[in-house]
Design a protein around this motif. Structure first.
Motif, PDB file in Angstrom:
ATOM      1  N   LYS A 132    -103.232 -41.240 -18.375  1.00  0.00           N
ATOM      2  CA  LYS A 132    -102.131 -41.059 -17.426  1.00  0.00           C
ATOM      3  C   LYS A 132    -102.618 -41.301 -15.999  1.00  0.00           C
ATOM      4  O   LYS A 132    -101.941 -41.945 -15.194  1.00  0.00           O
ATOM      5  N   GLU A 133    -103.794 -40.765 -15.672  1.00  0.00           N
ATOM      6  CA  GLU A 133    -104.354 -40.953 -14.330  1.00  0.00           C
ATOM      7  C   GLU A 133    -104.651 -42.427 -14.073  1.00  0.00           C
ATOM      8  O   GLU A 133    -104.392 -42.948 -12.989  1.00  0.00           O
TER       9      GLU A 133
ATOM     10  N   LYS B 221    -103.172 -44.957 -15.516  1.00  0.00           N
ATOM     11  CA  LYS B 221    -101.890 -45.645 -15.425  1.00  0.00           C
ATOM     12  C   LYS B 221    -101.281 -45.417 -14.046  1.00  0.00           C
ATOM     13  O   LYS B 221    -100.758 -46.341 -13.432  1.00  0.00           O
ATOM     14  N   ALA B 222    -101.365 -44.143 -13.593  1.00  0.00           N
ATOM     15  CA  ALA B 222    -100.821 -43.811 -12.282  1.00  0.00           C
ATOM     16  C   ALA B 222    -101.602 -44.534 -11.183  1.00  0.00           C
ATOM     17  O   ALA B 222    -101.033 -45.042 -10.200  1.00  0.00           O
TER      18      ALA B 222
ATOM     19  N   SER C  10    -103.194 -47.328 -11.509  1.00  0.00           N
ATOM     20  CA  SER C  10    -102.927 -48.774 -11.570  1.00  0.00           C
ATOM     21  C   SER C  10    -101.591 -49.141 -10.969  1.00  0.00           C
ATOM     22  O   SER C  10    -101.390 -50.247 -10.523  1.00  0.00           O
ATOM     23  N   LYS C  11    -100.658 -48.182 -10.981  1.00  0.00           N
ATOM     24  CA  LYS C  11     -99.330 -48.436 -10.393  1.00  0.00           C
ATOM     25  C   LYS C  11     -99.416 -48.397  -8.861  1.00  0.00           C
ATOM     26  O   LYS C  11     -98.596 -48.974  -8.191  1.00  0.00           O
ATOM     27  N   LYS C  12    -100.358 -47.758  -8.305  1.00  0.00           N
ATOM     28  CA  LYS C  12    -100.500 -47.646  -6.854  1.00  0.00           C
ATOM     29  C   LYS C  12    -101.071 -48.849  -6.276  1.00  0.00           C
ATOM     30  O   LYS C  12    -101.358 -49.819  -6.216  1.00  0.00           O
TER      31      LYS C  12
END
Length: 156
Positions: free
Chosen positions: A148-149, A151-152, A154-156
């Motif tokens: 999750k971290e 993924k989060a 990578s979205k930033k």
């Protein structure tokens, strides 16, 4: 938390050791002492009896003064030999009974100790399996959180 867990594990290991090893060893030592005491008592009683028979026969031999005394002494010898034989048979039966009792008690102690050992091993296996499952779940949670971290991030 970790220190409490270690202390609990140490306490449990000590209890298991007492249950599986030191408890049965103490019981066996007690049974062995009882066995030895019983054998010593039989031997002491036998020695007293045989000594008494022997001294009685020696006193009778000293008192032989005539042919009739000798005949009586020889009859007493036969009776003494018969009595000694009966005493030996009785002593052997006592010893055999003591040996059988000790063997039976030893077997029971051994079987109980083995059963306790198997129970402890089974409980330890179950605890170990439970710990593995807990660690696996914690690992899955950590992997999920890391994913999750990531993924989060990578979205930033």
């Amino acid at each position: 938390m970790a220190n409490t867990n270690v202390k609990e594990n140490i306490d449990q290991a000590q209890q298991q050791f007492a249950s599986v090893f030191s408890g049965p060893a103490s019981s066996f030592a007690s049974k062995m002492l009882d066995y030895t005491e019983k054998l010593a008592n039989v031997q002491r009683e036998a020695l007293d009896t045989y000594t008494e028979i022997g001294f009685r026969q020696m006193r009778s031999a000293i008192e032989v003064r005539s042919a009739d005394d000798l005949r009586n002494y020889m009859e007493e010898q036969q009776e003494a030999a018969k009595k000694a034989g009966e005493q030996m048979k009785s002593d052997m039966e006592k010893i055999q009974s003591i040996n059988q009792e000790f063997m039976q008690q030893s077997q029971e102690l051994t079987q109980n100790a083995m059963q306790r050992g198997q129970e402890v091993a089974q409980k330890n296996m179950e605890r170990g399996q439970q710990k593995v499952e807990e660690v696996a779940k914690e690992g899955e949670k950590e992997v999920d959180e890391s994913a999750k971290e990531a993924k989060a991030a990578s979205k930033k």
